[in-house]
Scaffold this motif. Structure first.
Motif, short mmCIF file in Angstrom:
data_model
loop_
_atom_site.label_atom_id
_atom_site.label_comp_id
_atom_site.label_asym_id
_atom_site.label_seq_id
_atom_site.Cartn_x
_atom_site.Cartn_y
_atom_site.Cartn_z
N ARG B 13 20.52 40.53 -6.47
CA ARG B 13 21.15 41.84 -6.53
C ARG B 13 22.27 41.95 -5.49
NH1 ARG B 13 19.01 47.19 -3.78
NH2 ARG B 13 19.90 45.95 -2.12
N ASP B 14 21.96 41.52 -4.25
CA ASP B 14 22.93 41.64 -3.17
C ASP B 14 24.14 40.74 -3.40
OD1 ASP B 14 21.28 43.45 -2.05
OD2 ASP B 14 20.77 42.28 -0.27
N LEU B 15 23.88 39.55 -3.91
CA LEU B 15 24.99 38.63 -4.18
C LEU B 15 25.90 39.20 -5.28
CD1 LEU B 15 25.78 35.90 -2.99
CD2 LEU B 15 24.73 34.80 -4.94
N THR B 16 25.29 39.79 -6.31
CA THR B 16 26.07 40.41 -7.39
C THR B 16 26.92 41.55 -6.83
OG1 THR B 16 24.18 39.97 -8.82
CG2 THR B 16 25.89 41.36 -9.73
N LEU B 17 26.30 42.38 -5.98
CA LEU B 17 27.03 43.50 -5.38
C LEU B 17 28.18 43.00 -4.51
CD1 LEU B 17 24.28 46.03 -4.23
CD2 LEU B 17 26.19 46.53 -5.73
N GLU B 18 27.90 41.97 -3.73
CA GLU B 18 28.92 41.44 -2.83
C GLU B 18 30.09 40.86 -3.61
OE1 GLU B 18 28.84 41.65 0.59
OE2 GLU B 18 30.87 40.88 0.42
N LEU B 19 29.78 40.16 -4.69
CA LEU B 19 30.85 39.57 -5.49
C LEU B 19 31.66 40.65 -6.21
CD1 LEU B 19 29.02 36.41 -6.90
CD2 LEU B 19 30.74 36.51 -5.09
N ARG B 20 31.00 41.75 -6.57
CA ARG B 20 31.74 42.85 -7.22
C ARG B 20 32.59 43.61 -6.21
NH1 ARG B 20 27.81 45.68 -11.65
NH2 ARG B 20 27.28 43.76 -12.70
N ARG B 72 26.88 42.30 6.35
CA ARG B 72 26.84 42.56 4.91
C ARG B 72 25.41 42.73 4.39
NH1 ARG B 72 30.34 45.15 3.73
NH2 ARG B 72 29.97 44.80 1.53
N ALA B 73 24.46 42.03 5.05
CA ALA B 73 23.08 42.06 4.55
C ALA B 73 22.58 43.50 4.42
CB ALA B 73 22.17 41.26 5.47
N PHE B 74 22.86 44.31 5.43
CA PHE B 74 22.42 45.70 5.37
C PHE B 74 23.59 46.66 5.18
CE2 PHE B 74 18.84 43.50 7.00
CZ PHE B 74 17.79 44.14 6.39
N GLY B 75 24.82 46.14 5.32
CA GLY B 75 25.99 46.97 5.08
C GLY B 75 26.00 47.50 3.66
N LEU B 76 25.53 46.69 2.73
CA LEU B 76 25.46 47.11 1.33
C LEU B 76 24.56 48.33 1.17
CD1 LEU B 76 24.91 43.60 -0.32
CD2 LEU B 76 26.99 44.96 -0.44
N GLU B 77 23.47 48.35 1.93
CA GLU B 77 22.53 49.48 1.84
C GLU B 77 23.07 50.70 2.59
OE1 GLU B 77 20.30 48.74 -0.18
OE2 GLU B 77 20.33 46.57 -0.04
N VAL B 78 23.71 50.43 3.75
CA VAL B 78 24.21 51.55 4.56
C VAL B 78 25.36 52.26 3.83
CG1 VAL B 78 25.34 52.15 6.75
CG2 VAL B 78 23.47 50.49 6.72
N GLU B 79 26.27 51.46 3.23
CA GLU B 79 27.42 52.06 2.53
C GLU B 79 26.96 52.98 1.40
OE1 GLU B 79 29.71 48.72 1.18
OE2 GLU B 79 30.26 48.18 3.23
N ASP B 80 25.91 52.57 0.68
CA ASP B 80 25.45 53.37 -0.46
C ASP B 80 24.21 54.20 -0.13
OD1 ASP B 80 27.46 52.52 -2.12
OD2 ASP B 80 26.34 50.82 -2.90
N ASN B 81 23.77 54.13 1.15
CA ASN B 81 22.63 54.94 1.61
C ASN B 81 21.33 54.64 0.85
OD1 ASN B 81 21.71 56.75 3.45
ND2 ASN B 81 22.17 58.55 2.22
N TYR B 97 12.96 41.30 4.51
CA TYR B 97 13.65 40.39 5.44
C TYR B 97 13.99 39.08 4.73
CZ TYR B 97 14.38 36.90 9.01
OH TYR B 97 14.91 35.87 9.74
N TYR B 98 13.02 38.52 4.02
CA TYR B 98 13.26 37.22 3.41
C TYR B 98 14.27 37.30 2.25
CZ TYR B 98 9.61 35.48 6.40
OH TYR B 98 8.90 35.14 7.53
N GLY B 99 14.30 38.41 1.54
CA GLY B 99 15.31 38.61 0.50
C GLY B 99 16.70 38.70 1.09
N LYS B 100 16.82 39.48 2.18
CA LYS B 100 18.11 39.61 2.84
C LYS B 100 18.52 38.28 3.49
CE LYS B 100 19.01 43.96 2.11
NZ LYS B 100 20.20 44.36 1.33
#
Lengths: 195, 224
Positions: B13-20, B72-81, B97-100
């Motif tokens: 999920r995070d990789l998809t978000l980062e690439l988008r 970026r690991a948690f920036g994705l969550e912080v940006e979208d709350n 933790y292990y997913g991130k």
């Protein structure tokens, strides 16, 4: 029957300011408890403490079952579509969505498929959050001002969801709309500023 | 099995978000390219000088890029709350933790692969050393990502986290970066593989300690 939620002597302070002090609270199955009170009195803080998203300054909370939260405003990844947000929410819980279940959940709350959340209005995000809760089926439903930003049809959907939640578990909801909540709540809890 | 599935889905999920979104990855790659070009011009044109400098350049560049990507690991969550939604997932929070960490590791390996390709071209790295450097890259990236993910989670809700993160990260990852530089230098100089193995073993020990310790402590640092 054991309560779904039980808070004992629950307290929270930010710096020197107490927001909640020595609160005892129980949520029984089938209950809809409405939290009422003016802005800043600690309704959202109490919901977050009950959800386990915040460390209490004192006291304890015991939960029997899964917690679902409808935050105000609800949060989603804006670069994902509604379907993708719901699909990942389920997969991260270790569940595989049934084929067509997500599309049906979106349709039930009147949301179009294939649209990125970036283009959603506040009311649409609320509807998406309702769809997510319906798919997640928690035991303890915590709703923070769920009626805000919803139109008349959205409120009807919300009322149906609350009735569904009542039969599936228990509901705690924070609101300012006393007239609306009187019809739904089995109990109200009026919060006043802590001293 | 559920735990592994969750870890996989979170990383995907995070990789998809980062690439988008592209911002984090593009910034890191652009930064690396500029850095390598400047260092190549400053240290060149002698091939021997460039080759000798390559291990240090490679790992300094990766360490800086890693600090850019760490957020970026948690920036994705912080940006979208959306961090609360992850915290509400039933069960223990180690999986988060292990997913991130897996996401962070994939980012580092993507950037590290591009970096290795560029460094090999600009700094005349011997082709025979590349497989060994790839192993070093993987071992070093695991150690680096394990610490950076931990601190990124700890600082996720703080203001000024972008400035704080490198300050707390670098002192802890220095042993990993040093061991990686030494292993890479041994490979570039063509030293016996036994010598490289010593550094790889050291890196492996760091990786196991960091990954285990950070995973155990992570649920406590995330509580609000």
């Amino acid at each position: 029957m054991s309560p779904l939620l039980e808070a004992q002597s629950l307290s929270k302070r930010y710096g020197r300011d107490w927001v909640i002090r020595g609160l005892d609270f129980r949520l029984e199955p089938g209950e809809v408890v409405a939290l009422l009170g003016p802005n800043g009195v600690g309704k959202t803080t109490l919901l977050r403490l009950l959800a386990g998203l915040m460390r209490a300054s004192g006291g304890r909370v015991a939960r029997q079952g899964r917690v679902g939260l409808l935050a105000n405003p609800p949060a989603f990844h804006r670069h994902f579509t509604g379907e993708e947000n719901l699909s990942y929410a389920l997969r991260l819980e270790g569940r595989s969505p049934q084929p067509g279940a997500i599309a049906a959940a979106l349709q039930a709350v009147g949301l179009p498929p294939g649209k990125a959340v970036l283009g959603y209005s506040s009311g649409m995000k609320k509807r998406l959050a309702m769809a997510r809760l319906r798919l997640q089926r928690p035991d303890i439903w915590l709703l923070d001002e769920p009626e805000a930003a919803l139109d008349a049809q959205g409120r009807e959907l919300l009322e149906a969801l609350i009735l569904e939640a009542k039969s599936a578990g228990g509901v705690v909801l924070a609101t300012h709309d006393r007239g609306w909540v009187q019809r739904l709540a089995t109990r109200t809890l009026e919060l006043s500023p802590a001293v | 099995m559920t735990l592994l599935t969750r870890i996989f889905w979170l990383a995907l999920r995070d990789l998809t978000l980062e690439l988008r979104g592209r911002t984090g990855l593009l910034a890191a790659v652009f930064f690396l390219f500029t850095m390598l070009l400047i260092l190549g011009l400053a240290l060149g044109p002698n091939q021997d000088d460039l080759r000798k400098a390559a291990p240090g350049v490679l790992w300094v560049a990766l360490a800086f890029a890693g600090s850019l990507l760490a957020g970026r690991a948690f920036g994705l969550e912080v940006e979208d709350n959306t961090l609360d939604d992850l915290l509400l997932v039933p069960g223990s929070r180690e999986w988060l933790y292990y997913g991130k960490l897996l996401f962070q590791l994939l980012l580092l390996l993507i950037v590290g692969g591009a970096l290795l390709f560029l460094t090999a071209g600009l700094f005349y790295l011997p082709l025979s050393a590349l497989p060994g450097i790839l192993v070093t890259l993987v071992l070093g990236s695991i150690g680096y990502a394990s610490v950076s993910t931990f601190y990124a989670g700890m600082l996720a809700r703080l203001r000024g986290r972008e400035a704080l993160l490198p300050l707390v990260l670098f002192p802890v990852v220095v042993p990993v970066v040093l061991a990686s530089v030494k292993a890479t230098a041994s490979l570039v100089e063509g030293l016996p593989l036994g010598e490289v193995f010593n550094w790889w073993q050291l890196l492996l020990v760091f990786d196991v300690i960091y990954v285990t310790l950070c995973g155990l402590l992570f649920p406590y640092v995330l509580e609000g």
